[in-house]
Design an enzyme around this catalytic site. Structure first.
Site, PDB file in Angstrom:
ATOM      1  N   LYS A  39       0.775  -1.259   0.186  1.00 29.21           N
ATOM      2  CA  LYS A  39      -0.011  -0.127   0.071  1.00 29.21           C
ATOM      3  C   LYS A  39       0.956   1.282   0.041  1.00 29.21           C
ATOM      4  O   LYS A  39       0.403   2.382  -0.488  1.00 29.21           O
ATOM      5  CB  LYS A  39      -0.871  -0.014   1.298  1.00 29.21           C
ATOM      6  CG  LYS A  39      -1.872  -1.142   1.498  1.00 29.21           C
ATOM      7  CD  LYS A  39      -2.644  -0.996   2.878  1.00 29.21           C
ATOM      8  CE  LYS A  39      -3.642  -2.368   3.166  1.00 29.21           C
ATOM      9  NZ  LYS A  39      -3.977  -1.968   4.345  1.00 29.21           N
ATOM     10  N   GLU A  95       7.983   2.295  -5.851  1.00 32.45           N
ATOM     11  CA  GLU A  95       8.154   1.606  -4.557  1.00 32.45           C
ATOM     12  C   GLU A  95       8.200   2.869  -3.704  1.00 32.45           C
ATOM     13  O   GLU A  95       8.713   3.797  -3.993  1.00 32.45           O
ATOM     14  CB  GLU A  95       9.391   0.943  -4.304  1.00 32.45           C
ATOM     15  CG  GLU A  95       9.024  -0.560  -4.470  1.00 32.45           C
ATOM     16  CD  GLU A  95       8.265  -1.179  -3.210  1.00 32.45           C
ATOM     17  OE1 GLU A  95       7.690  -0.369  -2.352  1.00 32.45           O
ATOM     18  OE2 GLU A  95       8.323  -2.442  -2.719  1.00 32.45           O
ATOM     19  N   ASP A  96       7.573   2.924  -2.603  1.00 38.67           N
ATOM     20  CA  ASP A  96       7.787   4.070  -1.551  1.00 38.67           C
ATOM     21  C   ASP A  96       9.340   3.793  -0.831  1.00 38.67           C
ATOM     22  O   ASP A  96       9.899   4.792  -0.801  1.00 38.67           O
ATOM     23  CB  ASP A  96       6.758   3.863  -0.397  1.00 38.67           C
ATOM     24  CG  ASP A  96       6.512   2.445   0.195  1.00 38.67           C
ATOM     25  OD1 ASP A  96       6.687   1.551  -0.574  1.00 38.67           O
ATOM     26  OD2 ASP A  96       6.309   2.394   1.382  1.00 38.67           O
ATOM     27  N   ASP A  99      14.257  -1.326   1.529  1.00 39.73           N
ATOM     28  CA  ASP A  99      14.866  -1.687   2.757  1.00 39.73           C
ATOM     29  C   ASP A  99      15.742  -2.885   2.476  1.00 39.73           C
ATOM     30  O   ASP A  99      16.930  -2.699   1.899  1.00 39.73           O
ATOM     31  CB  ASP A  99      13.781  -1.878   3.900  1.00 39.73           C
ATOM     32  CG  ASP A  99      14.190  -1.541   5.313  1.00 39.73           C
ATOM     33  OD1 ASP A  99      15.334  -1.873   5.541  1.00 39.73           O
ATOM     34  OD2 ASP A  99      13.293  -1.128   5.867  1.00 39.73           O
ATOM     35  N   LYS A 127      17.253   2.699   1.898  1.00 40.64           N
ATOM     36  CA  LYS A 127      17.929   2.364   2.950  1.00 40.64           C
ATOM     37  C   LYS A 127      19.138   1.658   2.679  1.00 40.64           C
ATOM     38  O   LYS A 127      19.002   0.437   2.918  1.00 40.64           O
ATOM     39  CB  LYS A 127      17.223   1.836   4.140  1.00 40.64           C
ATOM     40  CG  LYS A 127      16.434   2.717   4.977  1.00 40.64           C
ATOM     41  CD  LYS A 127      15.933   1.811   6.274  1.00 40.64           C
ATOM     42  CE  LYS A 127      14.858   2.338   6.755  1.00 40.64           C
ATOM     43  NZ  LYS A 127      13.970   1.485   7.738  1.00 40.64           N
ATOM     44  N   PHE A 148      13.221   3.903  11.687  1.00 47.61           N
ATOM     45  CA  PHE A 148      11.837   3.384  11.100  1.00 47.61           C
ATOM     46  C   PHE A 148      11.168   4.789  10.708  1.00 47.61           C
ATOM     47  O   PHE A 148      10.916   5.747  11.579  1.00 47.61           O
ATOM     48  CB  PHE A 148      11.220   2.979  12.558  1.00 47.61           C
ATOM     49  CG  PHE A 148      10.028   2.075  11.831  1.00 47.61           C
ATOM     50  CD1 PHE A 148       9.961   0.866  11.677  1.00 47.61           C
ATOM     51  CD2 PHE A 148       8.860   2.536  11.729  1.00 47.61           C
ATOM     52  CE1 PHE A 148       8.997  -0.114  11.501  1.00 47.61           C
ATOM     53  CE2 PHE A 148       7.642   2.161  11.502  1.00 47.61           C
ATOM     54  CZ  PHE A 148       7.554   0.606  11.020  1.00 47.61           C
ATOM     55  N   VAL A 149      10.801   4.892   9.624  1.00 47.10           N
ATOM     56  CA  VAL A 149      10.182   6.069   8.982  1.00 47.10           C
ATOM     57  C   VAL A 149       8.837   5.595   8.610  1.00 47.10           C
ATOM     58  O   VAL A 149       8.379   4.534   8.025  1.00 47.10           O
ATOM     59  CB  VAL A 149      10.860   6.758   7.625  1.00 47.10           C
ATOM     60  CG1 VAL A 149      12.234   7.156   8.200  1.00 47.10           C
ATOM     61  CG2 VAL A 149      11.091   5.457   6.777  1.00 47.10           C
ATOM     62  N   ASP A 155       3.641   3.261   6.729  1.00 50.46           N
ATOM     63  CA  ASP A 155       2.966   2.990   7.904  1.00 50.46           C
ATOM     64  C   ASP A 155       3.715   2.447   9.318  1.00 50.46           C
ATOM     65  O   ASP A 155       4.777   1.815   8.913  1.00 50.46           O
ATOM     66  CB  ASP A 155       1.715   2.126   7.759  1.00 50.46           C
ATOM     67  CG  ASP A 155       1.982   0.733   7.559  1.00 50.46           C
ATOM     68  OD1 ASP A 155       3.033   0.277   6.832  1.00 50.46           O
ATOM     69  OD2 ASP A 155       1.498  -0.197   8.425  1.00 50.46           O
ATOM     70  N   ARG A 161       0.108   6.489   7.590  1.00 47.27           N
ATOM     71  CA  ARG A 161       0.275   6.827   6.051  1.00 47.27           C
ATOM     72  C   ARG A 161      -0.137   8.257   5.328  1.00 47.27           C
ATOM     73  O   ARG A 161       0.314   8.563   4.364  1.00 47.27           O
ATOM     74  CB  ARG A 161      -0.562   5.650   5.479  1.00 47.27           C
ATOM     75  CG  ARG A 161      -0.222   4.412   5.678  1.00 47.27           C
ATOM     76  CD  ARG A 161      -0.823   3.425   4.593  1.00 47.27           C
ATOM     77  NE  ARG A 161      -0.911   1.777   5.305  1.00 47.27           N
ATOM     78  CZ  ARG A 161       0.262   1.197   4.928  1.00 47.27           C
ATOM     79  NH1 ARG A 161       1.204   1.510   4.019  1.00 47.27           N
ATOM     80  NH2 ARG A 161       0.084  -0.064   4.940  1.00 47.27           N
TER      81      ARG A 161
HETATM   82  C1  PRP Z   1       7.146  -2.077   2.640  1.00 45.56           C
HETATM   83  C2  PRP Z   1       7.535  -1.273   1.142  1.00 45.56           C
HETATM   84  C3  PRP Z   1       8.321  -1.975   0.453  1.00 45.56           C
HETATM   85  C4  PRP Z   1       8.938  -2.990   1.344  1.00 45.56           C
HETATM   86  C5  PRP Z   1      10.116  -2.890   1.385  1.00 45.56           C
HETATM   87  O1  PRP Z   1       5.885  -2.772   2.237  1.00 45.56           O
HETATM   88  O2  PRP Z   1       6.386  -0.696   0.671  1.00 45.56           O
HETATM   89  O3  PRP Z   1       7.248  -2.875  -0.611  1.00 45.56           O
HETATM   90  O4  PRP Z   1       8.344  -3.023   2.645  1.00 45.56           O
HETATM   91  O5  PRP Z   1      10.972  -3.773   2.287  1.00 45.56           O
HETATM   92  P1  PRP Z   1      12.192  -4.619   1.951  1.00 45.56           P
HETATM   93  O6  PRP Z   1      12.981  -3.970   0.840  1.00 45.56           O
HETATM   94  O7  PRP Z   1      12.734  -5.083   3.349  1.00 45.56           O
HETATM   95  O8  PRP Z   1      11.574  -5.910   1.333  1.00 45.56           O
HETATM   96  P2  PRP Z   1       5.233  -3.491   3.267  1.00 45.56           P
HETATM   97  O9  PRP Z   1       5.398  -4.951   3.434  1.00 45.56           O
HETATM   98  O10 PRP Z   1       5.517  -2.870   4.896  1.00 45.56           O
HETATM   99  O11 PRP Z   1       3.722  -3.358   3.049  1.00 45.56           O
HETATM  100  P3  PRP Z   1       2.733  -1.986   2.999  1.00 45.56           P
HETATM  101  O12 PRP Z   1       3.684  -0.888   1.791  1.00 45.56           O
HETATM  102  O13 PRP Z   1       1.489  -2.370   2.533  1.00 45.56           O
HETATM  103  O14 PRP Z   1       2.835  -1.019   4.177  1.00 45.56           O
END
Ligand code: PRP
Length: 178
Positions: A39, A95-96, A99, A127, A148-149, A155, A161
């Site tokens: 999301k 992608e937001d 990580d 990151k 943690f952002v 979120d 969000r």
């Molecule tokens: C977050 C973000 C990326 C992913 C990155 O999604 O939007 O898709 O984590 O993390 P990684 O590089 O360690 O794999 P999340 O699973 O938190 O879902 P959301 O976007 O619905 O909050």
């Protein structure tokens, strides 16, 4: 609780102006599919697509690995697939945040098997120090430290969000994550 603002709304919007210009230069008038990863990317894809031309379309995919916690579980699953066939299309994943890179790595593997004409990645946040898997990022908004952002789509347990800025969550709250 929010500890501090890391990236302001104005900084985000200015960066999107810059990157949209780059994208327009790179793709020209070619049709481009923005593939937003739900999301977290719902706000950034809204702001990005409105800076691009008439040949842009938008689709969504949901790949979940975090649940309510702060660390990727590494167990990446497609929860909502795309609606369209991307064979022969120019696709830009939106992608937001990247990580560990596990979500994106998994998604790239799946999408490559569907034979798009091109497959690139835009990540608003990266990151680098948290990276476990190397993933190619074609457009990056901001490289950030390993905090943690939240905000602007990101979120903590589904909250924050809707913040306009990107903020650091206090240690008190983020340490409650599983
Ligand atoms: C977050 C973000 C990326 C992913 C990155 O999604 O939007 O898709 O984590 O993390 P990684 O590089 O360690 O794999 P999340 O699973 O938190 O879902 P959301 O976007 O619905 O909050």
């Amino acid at each position: 609780m929010i500890q501090s603002i890391l990236i302001s709304e104005a900084q985000i919007q200015a960066k999107l102006d810059e990157i949209a210009e780059q994208i327009r230069a790179d793709y020209g008038d070619r049709p481009l599919l923005l593939l937003a990863v739900l999301k977290g990317s719902f706000l950034v894809v809204s702001d990005l697509c409105r800076r691009l031309g008439d040949n842009v379309t938008v689709d969504f995919v949901q790949v979940s690995s975090y649940g309510n916690g702060r660390k990727s579980s590494g167990n990446v699953q497609i929860r909502k697939d795309l609606d369209i066939n991307i064979e022969g299309l120019d696709v830009l994943i939106v992608e937001d945040i990247v990580d560990s890179g596990q979500t994106l790595d998994h998604l790239l593997q799946i999408l490559r098997t569907r034979n798009p004409n091109s497959l690139k990645v835009f990540a608003l946040l990266s990151k680098p120090t948290a990276r476990v898997l190397h993933v190619p990022l074609d457009y990056v908004g901001f490289e950030i430290p390993d905090a943690f952002v939240v905000g602007y789509g990101l979120d903590f347990a589904e909250r924050y969000r809707n913040l306009r800025d990107i903020a650091v969550l206090s240690e008190d709250e983020s340490s409650l994550a599983p």
